[in-house]
Design a protein around this motif. Sequence first.
Motif, PDB file in Angstrom:
ATOM      1  N   HIS A  94       1.188  -1.048   9.578  1.00  0.00           N
ATOM      2  CA  HIS A  94       2.493  -1.685   9.702  1.00  0.00           C
ATOM      3  C   HIS A  94       2.888  -1.826  11.172  1.00  0.00           C
ATOM      4  O   HIS A  94       3.396  -2.878  11.593  1.00  0.00           O
ATOM      5  CB  HIS A  94       3.538  -0.872   8.942  1.00  0.00           C
TER       6      HIS A  94
ATOM      7  N   THR B  92      -1.501   3.566   6.701  1.00  0.00           N
ATOM      8  CA  THR B  92      -0.581   2.494   6.338  1.00  0.00           C
ATOM      9  C   THR B  92       0.501   2.325   7.400  1.00  0.00           C
ATOM     10  O   THR B  92       0.876   1.210   7.745  1.00  0.00           O
ATOM     11  CB  THR B  92       0.040   2.782   4.961  1.00  0.00           C
ATOM     12  N   ARG B  93       1.006   3.432   7.926  1.00  0.00           N
ATOM     13  CA  ARG B  93       1.996   3.353   9.004  1.00  0.00           C
ATOM     14  C   ARG B  93       1.388   2.657  10.218  1.00  0.00           C
ATOM     15  O   ARG B  93       2.026   1.801  10.844  1.00  0.00           O
ATOM     16  CB  ARG B  93       2.485   4.743   9.384  1.00  0.00           C
TER      17      ARG B  93
ATOM     18  N   GLY C 153      -1.251   7.426   3.975  1.00  0.00           N
ATOM     19  CA  GLY C 153       0.087   7.128   4.477  1.00  0.00           C
ATOM     20  C   GLY C 153       0.092   6.898   5.981  1.00  0.00           C
ATOM     21  O   GLY C 153       0.761   5.992   6.480  1.00  0.00           O
TER      22      GLY C 153
ATOM     23  N   ARG D  21       0.833  -1.209   0.000  1.00  0.00           N
ATOM     24  CA  ARG D  21       0.000   0.000   0.000  1.00  0.00           C
ATOM     25  C   ARG D  21       0.862   1.251   0.000  1.00  0.00           C
ATOM     26  O   ARG D  21       0.551   2.226  -0.676  1.00  0.00           O
ATOM     27  CB  ARG D  21      -0.930  -0.016   1.216  1.00  0.00           C
ATOM     28  N   GLN D  22       1.974   1.222   0.741  1.00  0.00           N
ATOM     29  CA  GLN D  22       2.886   2.364   0.762  1.00  0.00           C
ATOM     30  C   GLN D  22       3.486   2.592  -0.625  1.00  0.00           C
ATOM     31  O   GLN D  22       3.685   3.727  -1.042  1.00  0.00           O
ATOM     32  CB  GLN D  22       3.996   2.133   1.796  1.00  0.00           C
TER      33      GLN D  22
END
Length: 121
Positions: free
Chosen positions: A101, A97-98, A94, A21-22
């Motif tokens: 993760h 997504t972080r 973003g 995704r990143q």
Amino acid sequence: MFDSLEVLRMAQAFATHAGTRQQAIAQNIANADTPGYQARDAIAFSDYFQRLDDRSGAGRLPQNPNAFFRTDADPVSRAPNGNTVSLEYEMMRGVETRQQHELALGIYSMARDLLRSSLGK
């Protein structure tokens, strides 16, 4: 015995999905001024995990490198030149997504700690 722990395999796939995704977000930002560029995102994690299960042979890359990406069906914005990238929206993605993760790494870490304590170390 430990090579088939489902929680570890799923956490690894979740972290890999976040990386995918990143990559889509980075491509969108890089093409923010490209006329006609359509914003992309990674497919949903459930579909991603299913496709990983469908592949034969562990560690094999998909034949089509775009297999894990999709074009945004309902873009947030559309520029007069046909570009559908919104930098503000990409920044929000973003951050999501972080967090995804970090969650995957947290799950992985907790599973590791449980294994260590079950071994008495």
